[in-house]
Every structure is written in C-alpha cells, then in structure tokens.
Design a protein around this motif. Structure first.
Motif, mmCIF file in Angstrom:
data_model
loop_
_atom_site.group_PDB
_atom_site.id
_atom_site.type_symbol
_atom_site.label_atom_id
_atom_site.label_comp_id
_atom_site.label_asym_id
_atom_site.label_seq_id
_atom_site.Cartn_x
_atom_site.Cartn_y
_atom_site.Cartn_z
ATOM 1 N N SER A 104 0.827 -1.211 0.000
ATOM 2 C CA SER A 104 0.000 0.000 0.000
ATOM 3 C C SER A 104 0.860 1.259 0.000
ATOM 4 C CB SER A 104 -0.932 0.005 1.218
ATOM 5 O OG SER A 104 -1.838 -1.078 1.160
ATOM 6 N N GLU A 105 1.924 1.255 0.795
ATOM 7 C CA GLU A 105 2.800 2.421 0.819
ATOM 8 C C GLU A 105 3.520 2.613 -0.516
ATOM 9 O OE1 GLU A 105 5.407 2.834 4.139
ATOM 10 O OE2 GLU A 105 3.798 2.640 5.621
ATOM 11 N N GLU A 108 1.036 4.429 -2.746
ATOM 12 C CA GLU A 108 0.957 5.837 -2.356
ATOM 13 C C GLU A 108 2.212 6.590 -2.801
ATOM 14 O OE1 GLU A 108 0.414 5.736 1.826
ATOM 15 O OE2 GLU A 108 -1.552 4.751 1.728
ATOM 16 N N HIS A 109 3.354 5.942 -2.677
ATOM 17 C CA HIS A 109 4.618 6.568 -3.074
ATOM 18 C C HIS A 109 4.629 6.824 -4.581
ATOM 19 C CE1 HIS A 109 8.811 7.650 -2.675
ATOM 20 N NE2 HIS A 109 9.178 6.734 -3.553
ATOM 21 N N ALA A 111 2.025 7.246 -6.530
ATOM 22 C CA ALA A 111 1.094 8.341 -6.804
ATOM 23 C C ALA A 111 1.759 9.680 -6.520
ATOM 24 C CB ALA A 111 -0.172 8.176 -5.965
ATOM 25 N N GLY A 112 2.572 9.715 -5.478
ATOM 26 C CA GLY A 112 3.306 10.936 -5.167
ATOM 27 C C GLY A 112 4.318 11.284 -6.239
ATOM 28 N N THR A 125 -7.575 6.049 -10.064
ATOM 29 C CA THR A 125 -7.905 5.328 -8.838
ATOM 30 C C THR A 125 -9.103 4.419 -9.108
ATOM 31 O OG1 THR A 125 -7.102 7.138 -7.466
ATOM 32 C CG2 THR A 125 -8.595 5.561 -6.424
ATOM 33 N N SER A 367 3.072 -3.053 -8.138
ATOM 34 C CA SER A 367 3.239 -2.638 -6.737
ATOM 35 C C SER A 367 4.474 -3.298 -6.137
ATOM 36 C CB SER A 367 1.993 -2.996 -5.925
ATOM 37 O OG SER A 367 1.782 -4.398 -5.896
#
Length: 508
Positions: A104-105, A108-109, A111-112, A125, A367
């Motif tokens: 999950s991180e 998120e990373h 996406a950043g 998303t 991922s």
C-alpha cells in the motif's frame, strides 16, 4: 487467433514507443551502484538511489520498460488474488500486515511521484476485486476479505460488482490504482538521467564478481565497477543462493479492444477460476469516451502446449462476457512465482554484502517492483525498513510453508529436463511454414523453424541457461524453456532471460 489478433507488441509499447535508443555500454565505468534490468523494479531502485545522492548506472539487455514491464496489465494494487488468508496462516498476522502495508505504501509513493514529476501516465484510482462465480468458493472469498481487512486494507466481501455477469462473491479493496506503465517508467528514466544517472540499452550482462568493489562485465567487453549491485532482471541472471529452485515461470495471454465508456466495469477484476481471468479498462485518446478493455488469462508453462488455442479460448471468453468488443490487440506476458508466495527482495545470498536481487513477484510486479525499489534503496543507504525480513531472499525453506511447492517445482523441472529428451520427434519434412519443432538430427536435438517462405532455420535445442530443451510457441514464434522461462527468437537470439547467451546455430 483471428488475423486482427497479433502479438507484434503490446498496447503499452505501441502507444509509448520511447524515442531514440540509449547508448550501449562500450567503455569501463565506475559508479556507486550498478542496477541490472530497466523494468519497474530496476528503474524504481535506480531512481530512489539517485534521489538519495548515489551515482547509478542501469544496464538493460533490451530497451527501457520494454520487457515484462512493457507487457503487464498494469494494475497497481495490494490485493493479490488470494494471498492474505494464506499469509495469515503461514507468516502470522504480523506478516500479513507487513505485506499489506509495504504494498500500500508503494502505491501511495508512486502516486506521489506521478504528482511530483507531473507524469501523464493515465493514473486512475479504482477498486480492485477478486471474484468467483462458483457459490462453493464464496466462503473462501469471505475468509480472504476478513484476512485482508485484518491486515489493514480497506477490504470487504461483496456480491455485486460492475461486471456484466453475476458473481457468487468478491473481495473488494478500494483506493487502488491503474496506469500506463511505460509512460510512467519513461518519465522516471528521464528524471533519473536528469539526476546524473546513466542508462545503457542493448547491453547484456554476462558476469558478476562480488567483492569490494563489485565488478559487472557486459557482453561488449566493458566493465562497470560499483560498490553495490542490484540484479532486477525479473528472473535472476545470476543464482548465488539457489533461487532458481524456488522460482517457477508462468506465461499469460492478453487480448484487448475498444469498449464503449458506458460499458466500463469500473474496477480491476481477477478470478482464480478458469485458468485465471483478469479484467480492467484503460483510457483511450480522443473525445469519444471509449476505453480499452484488457482481458488476461490462460496461464501456462513457457514452451508447452498450443498458445494459439489459448488465445482463442481467451478471446471467446471476452466475446461471451463483453459481446461486440473488437479485439484488436493481443500480446503475452511472463510472471515468476515464488514457492512460498512472497517475492524475494534483498541480499542475494547469505554471504552477500553488496549484491542484491529482486524477483518472484508472482504476477504483481507493479506494486511489487515499486516496493522493491524503496526496500533496496533503504538497504543500500543503511536505512531501516520494517519489512526487510518478510521479503529477504535468504529466508529458510520450511516444510510447513514452502516444501510442498518447492518439491512440485523441482519435480516439474526434472520432468522437463529428462522427459523432453525421451519424447519422440517429428520428421523435419513434416514441418509446415510458420511452425517449429524440436527434432533429432544426427544424434542431436535441434530446434528447427520453417519460415513463411519455406526455408529452415536450426539452432541447438539446449537452453544456454541450464540445459533444458526448449519448446516452440507458435503464437509468438519463439523458442521457450519450460524449466526457467528463458525465451529465444527463431534465429536463437535471447528474447528474455535468465539465459544471457543465444542458442547455438546449426546447419540442416
């Protein structure tokens, strides 16, 4: 396969060709870190290290993001079919939580990064679903949903989805993503170079000397000297810890075509049934609102069976469940499954001090590769990472967790290594145009291909990796090794590792 369904290249490669080639490594080079492989794991690792101030050289045998990463279905999700209930039983609740958190991180990373670099890569998303149509498997999905939720994911069990057919049950995880993988990685590569990183294409690595420093030798004769080396070649081209015995290759097919926007199932779907079926859509250029329907499935061991029949089955399934879709794309991808479910990311072997590996993502390399980049960069720069132990390639084989799958994998390799040499071979004269077969000529088994003009092309049938006999994939016109997944062109050149040397030419 219909005439429109071709395997000359994936949608991702056709819509993001990547511009001019990067240079071949021809001169010796010294850097802090050498990364072998320019897929999602290799480029993610190199980018993280360059951002941390390390000098980095990436060596790619083909082109950037044009191998396995360029043929993925590009789901960026922490829901990996049915994994959390198994992890809860084999790695404990904490192991399942670490797996969910690390994946999950990573999402998120990424996406950043998309936001930071302003990458136009169709990042969307979406919710991810694992579904079944057999009511007898619904309880299995309920257990998976409970395990995924316990692991920290926003998971639930549902019976309604956006698919155009009923399901017996599904695990839904919200807040996941999908994207155009090649557009993302080409932007990452450009930013890596802007930070001083070097990328070399068409540079096959053939040797690795571990030491202080390490030395990586390329087929061109040039050498890269580096303090640390990362092997991110999907299937490791070097095996210093018998990882080959714990990894098995799996090939899957993909068909895709235009679908009206109002028929978009609005999610990323996968089922373990029917030889796996995976469904998602992607945006198409233009103002029509139409999307690209992408259907994946029919997994099989490389070099076995008839891939054309599998393409036909997958196309028929897509036509039955999404009638009227014109399937204009068809390609194939390859995954590497670890025997204990969890990818292998970290030090290459028990004695390794400066060599690292990333492999065994089991079909979830987007991922997983992003996670690997963060994990390996942390290990190389001396930072702590909570899930280092979970993914450590040096983890011990345990009878409860891994031994059955390990033994099955080795039995399959042995069956091919011995059994394929005992199989009767067809006569060369019976080979029609466009077909290939392993035949016995003068006491040697040759891989013989007859081109469309009728000319014969012969190479040794012995894979240059560890000696298994290759088989012919007629749909992609390639020789494939069923033991460890190496792939070769009809002239013997290496298409995909772990082999680094071509099949030897033979006269016939």
């Amino acid at each position: 396969m219909t005439e429109k369904q071709h395997v000359s290249g994936s949608y991702w490669l056709q819509t993001a060709p990547g511009g001019a080639d990067r240079p071949v490594l021809e001169d010796d080079l010294a850097v802090d870190v050498a990364v072998i492989g320019a897929g999602v794991a290799g480029l993610s690792t190199a980018w993280e290290l360059a951002r941390a101030g390390r000098s980095v050289a990436v060596l790619e045998a083909g082109r950037v993001a044009a191998g396995v990463t360029g043929h993925t279905t590009a789901k960026v999700t922490a829901l990996h079919t049915l994994i959390y209930d198994k992890l809860r039983r084999t790695r404990g609740a904490e192991g399942a939580r670490l797996y969910a958190r690390s994946q999950s991180e990573a999402i998120e990373h990424a996406a950043g990064i998309v936001a930071e670099l302003g990458v136009d890569c169709d990042w969307e998303t979406r919710s991810a679903y694992t579904y079944v149509v057999d009511p007898g498997r619904a309880d299995e999905l309920r257990a998976e949903a409970a395990a995924a939720k316990e692991a920290g994911l926003p998971a639930s069990f549902v019976t309604e989805t956006g698919l155009p057919f009923p399901v017996a049950g599904a695990v839904r995880v919200t807040g996941q993503a999908q994207f155009h993988p090649r557009k993302y990685l080409l932007a990452l590569a450009e930013d890596l170079e802007a930070r001083g990183g070097r990328i070399f294409e068409h540079t096959t690595v053939q040797g690795l000397h571990e030491g202080t420093p390490c030395r990586v030798s390329a087929g061109t004769g040039a050498t890269v000297t580096a303090r640390d080396v990362v092997v991110a070649t999907h299937y490791p081209v070097f095996d210093r810890a018998l990882l080959f015995a714990r990894l098995s290759p799996r090939r899957e097919l993909v068909v895709a075509g235009r679908i009206e926007g109002e028929r978009d199932p609005d999610g990323m779907y996968i089922t373990p049934d029917e030889g796996t079926r995976s469904v998602r859509t992607a945006p198409l250029d233009g103002d029509s609102g139409d999307r690209l329907l992408i259907v994946t499935g029919e997994h099989f061991t490389p070099g076995t069976g008839d891939a054309r029949e599998r393409f036909d089955r997958l196309s028929a399934w897509a036509g039955e469940h999404f009638p009227g879709v014109d399937l204009t794309y068809a390609w194939a991808t390859q995954d590497i499954d670890p025997t204990d479910t969890v990818p292998m990311v970290g030090p290459m072997h028990p004695g390794a001090r400066h060599t690292y590996v990333a492999s065994g993502f089991g079909g979830w390399g987007m991922s997983g590769g992003m996670m690997a980049g963060r994990l390996l960069a942390a290990q190389i720069t001396g930072e702590e990472c909570a899930w280092s132990g979970l993914y450590d390639p040096r983890r011990l084989l345990t009878a409860v967790r891994e031994a059955p799958a390990f033994l099955k994998t080795q039995a399959e390799v042995a069956r091919h290594f011995v059994g394929d040499r005992l199989r009767p071979t067809p006569p060369v004269d019976a080979l029609p145009p466009g077909e290939g077969a392993v035949v016995r000529v003068g006491g040697e088994r040759l891989a013989v291909y007859r081109d469309d003009a009728g000319a014969l092309h012969a190479v040794s049938a012995r894979c240059t990796h560890l000696g298994c006999l290759v088989g012919f994939n007629a749909a992609e016109r390639a020789w494939e090794c069923p033991c460890h997944g190496s792939r070769f062109g009809t002239d013997g050149h290496v298409v995909q590792g772990p082999a680094t040397k071509p099949l030897e030419q033979r006269d016939i």
